[in-house]
Design a protein around this motif. Sequence first.
Motif, short mmCIF file in Angstrom:
data_model
loop_
_atom_site.label_atom_id
_atom_site.label_comp_id
_atom_site.label_asym_id
_atom_site.label_seq_id
_atom_site.Cartn_x
_atom_site.Cartn_y
_atom_site.Cartn_z
N VAL A 102 20.43 -6.93 1.53
CA VAL A 102 19.51 -5.89 2.03
C VAL A 102 19.02 -6.31 3.41
O VAL A 102 18.65 -7.47 3.61
CB VAL A 102 18.32 -5.74 1.07
N GLU A 103 19.00 -5.36 4.34
CA GLU A 103 18.48 -5.69 5.67
C GLU A 103 16.96 -5.51 5.70
O GLU A 103 16.39 -4.69 4.97
CB GLU A 103 19.15 -4.82 6.73
N ARG A 160 25.77 -3.26 -5.05
CA ARG A 160 26.20 -4.42 -5.86
C ARG A 160 27.64 -4.26 -6.29
O ARG A 160 28.07 -3.19 -6.68
CB ARG A 160 25.32 -4.55 -7.10
N ALA A 179 3.77 -8.56 -4.00
CA ALA A 179 4.67 -8.30 -2.86
C ALA A 179 6.01 -9.00 -3.07
O ALA A 179 7.07 -8.45 -2.78
CB ALA A 179 4.02 -8.77 -1.58
N ASN A 185 0.81 -1.21 0.00
CA ASN A 185 0.00 0.00 0.00
C ASN A 185 0.85 1.27 0.00
O ASN A 185 0.73 2.12 0.86
CB ASN A 185 -0.95 -0.01 1.20
N ASN A 186 1.77 1.38 -0.91
CA ASN A 186 2.47 2.65 -1.10
C ASN A 186 2.68 2.83 -2.59
O ASN A 186 2.21 2.02 -3.38
CB ASN A 186 3.79 2.70 -0.33
N GLU A 233 18.86 -5.40 -6.90
CA GLU A 233 19.66 -4.17 -7.09
C GLU A 233 20.77 -4.02 -6.05
O GLU A 233 21.43 -3.00 -6.02
CB GLU A 233 18.74 -2.94 -7.02
N LYS A 276 10.34 -0.87 4.89
CA LYS A 276 10.03 0.54 4.65
C LYS A 276 9.60 0.77 3.20
O LYS A 276 8.57 1.40 2.95
CB LYS A 276 11.26 1.38 4.97
N VAL A 277 10.39 0.28 2.25
CA VAL A 277 10.07 0.61 0.85
C VAL A 277 8.91 -0.22 0.30
O VAL A 277 8.26 0.21 -0.65
CB VAL A 277 11.29 0.50 -0.08
N SER A 278 8.66 -1.39 0.88
CA SER A 278 7.55 -2.18 0.35
C SER A 278 6.23 -1.77 0.98
O SER A 278 5.17 -1.97 0.39
CB SER A 278 7.80 -3.67 0.59
N GLY A 279 6.30 -1.22 2.19
CA GLY A 279 5.06 -0.83 2.88
C GLY A 279 4.32 -2.03 3.45
O GLY A 279 3.20 -1.91 3.92
N LEU A 280 4.95 -3.20 3.43
CA LEU A 280 4.30 -4.40 3.98
C LEU A 280 4.51 -4.45 5.50
O LEU A 280 5.52 -3.94 5.99
CB LEU A 280 4.94 -5.65 3.37
N PRO A 294 14.71 -4.04 7.70
CA PRO A 294 14.00 -2.75 7.87
C PRO A 294 13.86 -1.95 6.57
O PRO A 294 12.84 -1.30 6.36
CB PRO A 294 14.86 -1.98 8.87
N PHE A 295 14.87 -2.00 5.71
CA PHE A 295 14.79 -1.26 4.45
C PHE A 295 13.67 -1.84 3.59
O PHE A 295 12.87 -1.11 3.01
CB PHE A 295 16.13 -1.33 3.70
N THR A 350 16.60 1.87 -4.52
CA THR A 350 17.50 0.90 -3.87
C THR A 350 18.95 1.17 -4.28
O THR A 350 19.85 1.14 -3.44
CB THR A 350 17.10 -0.54 -4.27
N LYS A 364 20.88 -1.70 6.49
CA LYS A 364 22.00 -1.72 5.56
C LYS A 364 21.57 -2.27 4.20
O LYS A 364 20.87 -3.28 4.12
CB LYS A 364 23.08 -2.62 6.16
N THR A 396 12.71 -7.55 -6.67
CA THR A 396 13.24 -6.40 -7.41
C THR A 396 14.23 -5.61 -6.56
O THR A 396 15.28 -5.21 -7.05
CB THR A 396 12.07 -5.48 -7.86
N VAL A 397 13.89 -5.42 -5.30
CA VAL A 397 14.81 -4.69 -4.40
C VAL A 397 16.10 -5.49 -4.24
O VAL A 397 17.20 -4.94 -4.37
CB VAL A 397 14.14 -4.45 -3.01
N CYS A 422 18.10 3.32 7.56
CA CYS A 422 16.92 2.47 7.49
C CYS A 422 17.32 1.02 7.23
O CYS A 422 16.66 0.32 6.51
CB CYS A 422 16.08 3.05 6.37
N ALA A 431 2.53 5.13 3.29
CA ALA A 431 2.23 3.74 3.62
C ALA A 431 1.47 3.62 4.93
O ALA A 431 0.69 2.70 5.12
CB ALA A 431 3.53 2.95 3.70
N LEU A 461 7.27 -9.87 -5.92
CA LEU A 461 7.96 -9.22 -7.04
C LEU A 461 8.72 -7.98 -6.55
O LEU A 461 9.85 -7.73 -6.97
CB LEU A 461 6.93 -8.82 -8.12
N VAL A 462 8.08 -7.26 -5.64
CA VAL A 462 8.73 -6.07 -5.06
C VAL A 462 9.98 -6.50 -4.27
O VAL A 462 11.06 -5.92 -4.42
CB VAL A 462 7.73 -5.30 -4.15
#
Lengths: 233, 102
Positions: free
Chosen positions: B33-34, A93, B19, A6-7, B29, B40-44, B36-37, A23, A89, B25-26, A87, A232, B21-22
């Motif tokens: 990835v930890e 890449r 979800a 939901n964002n 790249e 935050k970016v997925s909003g889940l 919390p990130f 990212t 680590k 995708t993150v 937010c 969100a 796919l998101v």
Amino acid sequence: MNHTPNNHFDASAEGLKNLRKLTRQYGRYSKNAVGLGHVIGGGLLFLSAYLVDHNQPGKFGRLLLGVAPFGWIYCKEWLREHYYQFCGKVEQRKKVWENPLQVLLTGITASISLAASGFAIYILLKNFSWELLLGSLVYVAVLLAIPFIVWRYLRAPYEFIVGVALFLFSAILLGGTLLPGARDVFVWGFLFVRYFMALAEIVALVMIPVGLVQHLEFLKLRRKMRRVSKEAA
Amino acid sequence: MRPDLEELLAVDRLVHEPARLVILTVLAEAEAVEFPFLAKVSGLSKGNLSSHISKLDQAGYLEVNKSFRGKIPSTSLKLTPSGRNALRKYRQHLKRALRRKS
């Protein structure tokens, strides 16, 4: 049941493109983009190069400038971990050539460190005194630490240039000038030393705006991420 | 069944779910990835995100590393080569199917 997040980073082509970009931008601050770390490093390098070149600093000044690069490493790593990656680590890449390049740069700095340390030990053995022993020990310790620091902390190209220059100044300021041959080397290698100082000052002056631009980009990115989390919520 | 529809229906459903796919995708790249990130970016929500992560982990599409940073637990996620391959195939598959449809 709707699983769509939901964002605005939805699973549409545009949403995924934005997410990829975000990212990558955020991940840059784990390695290549150092932001304020560049500004501090650049300022410190300029100050060290300028003072060594134009105005030989006194004992206290030498000690301060000699220890400062260690403070810079701590500060830049702290900023990276606690400020820029606020937010969680995200590791940038790796490119295929990054690891071999890191090995090569570490190898080059290790060879130079060993050669300069050997030179210092040779001078010490020829003109032994307790004061010289202390100076040589500090000089050799800083020199031998450089390859480790390059391998562990200097991953971005600008970081490498500034870091190595700063630690070389540190080795010279903390112990190198005590070596009796140091003055001869400065005179003998006058052109090289002048060239190195001028180069260090130029790099330092470039680093400051580079770091500022990276920091402004980060502030924009942080605003964007805060907006995302508000939407969100 | 029409071949274009047949192709569209043959997409990897594990990746096709929005979800997941998101998440993929993150991860594609970055090296790692930890949690919390990603949250935050997925909003889940944390629970929802964990459930999707464990599905992708079971499929071998990602690697989960749990560690401690000081006293704080940290979860780091990394896309496996098979996950990267699945995402690449999914994109190609979808592009092909959409091209055929238009």
